[in-house]
Scaffold this motif. Sequence first.
Motif, PDB file in Angstrom:
ATOM      1  N   SER A 133     109.740   9.915  68.952  1.00 40.20           N
ATOM      2  CA  SER A 133     110.235   9.533  67.645  1.00 40.20           C
ATOM      3  C   SER A 133     109.039   9.197  66.760  1.00 40.20           C
ATOM      4  O   SER A 133     107.902   9.259  67.200  1.00 40.20           O
ATOM      5  N   ASN A 141     119.169   6.362  67.965  1.00 42.59           N
ATOM      6  CA  ASN A 141     118.119   7.370  67.823  1.00 42.59           C
ATOM      7  C   ASN A 141     117.964   8.143  69.128  1.00 42.59           C
ATOM      8  O   ASN A 141     116.924   8.112  69.756  1.00 42.59           O
ATOM      9  N   GLU A 142     119.011   8.865  69.474  1.00 47.15           N
ATOM     10  CA  GLU A 142     118.963   9.651  70.692  1.00 47.15           C
ATOM     11  C   GLU A 142     117.969  10.798  70.565  1.00 47.15           C
ATOM     12  O   GLU A 142     117.730  11.317  69.470  1.00 47.15           O
ATOM     13  N   ARG A 143     117.393  11.162  71.689  1.00 40.78           N
ATOM     14  CA  ARG A 143     116.409  12.253  71.724  1.00 40.78           C
ATOM     15  C   ARG A 143     117.034  13.535  71.174  1.00 40.78           C
ATOM     16  O   ARG A 143     118.168  13.865  71.469  1.00 40.78           O
ATOM     17  N   GLY A 144     116.292  14.219  70.338  1.00 47.05           N
ATOM     18  CA  GLY A 144     116.760  15.470  69.750  1.00 47.05           C
ATOM     19  C   GLY A 144     117.429  15.290  68.392  1.00 47.05           C
ATOM     20  O   GLY A 144     117.476  16.212  67.602  1.00 47.05           O
ATOM     21  N   LYS A 145     117.953  14.098  68.114  1.00 49.67           N
ATOM     22  CA  LYS A 145     118.605  13.835  66.836  1.00 49.67           C
ATOM     23  C   LYS A 145     117.776  12.907  65.968  1.00 49.67           C
ATOM     24  O   LYS A 145     117.922  12.912  64.757  1.00 49.67           O
ATOM     25  N   HIS A 189     119.498   7.960  63.194  1.00 54.12           N
ATOM     26  CA  HIS A 189     120.684   8.297  62.407  1.00 54.12           C
ATOM     27  C   HIS A 189     121.725   7.194  62.559  1.00 54.12           C
ATOM     28  O   HIS A 189     121.597   6.309  63.395  1.00 54.12           O
ATOM     29  N   HIS A 204     126.189   6.376  62.156  1.00 53.23           N
ATOM     30  CA  HIS A 204     127.560   6.865  62.083  1.00 53.23           C
ATOM     31  C   HIS A 204     128.357   5.829  61.304  1.00 53.23           C
ATOM     32  O   HIS A 204     128.325   4.647  61.636  1.00 53.23           O
ATOM     33  N   GLU A 208     128.282  11.184  59.972  1.00 55.34           N
ATOM     34  CA  GLU A 208     126.974  10.974  60.580  1.00 55.34           C
ATOM     35  C   GLU A 208     125.907  11.383  59.573  1.00 55.34           C
ATOM     36  O   GLU A 208     126.044  12.412  58.912  1.00 55.34           O
ATOM     37  N   GLU A 209     124.865  10.554  59.448  1.00 54.83           N
ATOM     38  CA  GLU A 209     123.795  10.868  58.497  1.00 54.83           C
ATOM     39  C   GLU A 209     122.461  10.350  59.014  1.00 54.83           C
ATOM     40  O   GLU A 209     122.407   9.448  59.860  1.00 54.83           O
ATOM     41  N   ALA A 210     121.387  10.930  58.516  1.00 62.44           N
ATOM     42  CA  ALA A 210     120.042  10.503  58.901  1.00 62.44           C
ATOM     43  C   ALA A 210     119.804   9.068  58.441  1.00 62.44           C
ATOM     44  O   ALA A 210     120.382   8.621  57.447  1.00 62.44           O
TER      45      ALA A 210
END
Length: 89
Positions: free
Chosen positions: A28, A50-54, A57, A59, A64-66
């Motif tokens: 990250s 902040n899950e890996r790959g996303k 972000h 909810h 869902e948004e950054a």
Amino acid sequence: MKKACDGFAGAHRGQRGELGRTGCERCSQHTFKYRLYFGAAGVCRVRYDNERGKGDHRHLGEREEAYRFTTVEQLLADFERDVRNWRPS
């Protein structure tokens, strides 16, 4: 993940979370891993993670948004604000 807080107890019922350092800046833009949740009866109302790959972000209900992470203090303040302001859509 080394947890800085586990079973995060906020001011609202149904609120919990985890926050810790990963030690991996490649994962990250920062070294924190977090998952903050507010919901009831298995229904997510507000969640920051902040899950890996996303990446970072949030909810808000079904949306869902950054999310732009700056500091842990700001993360907690933003989460608390969204929980206070949450209304069903």
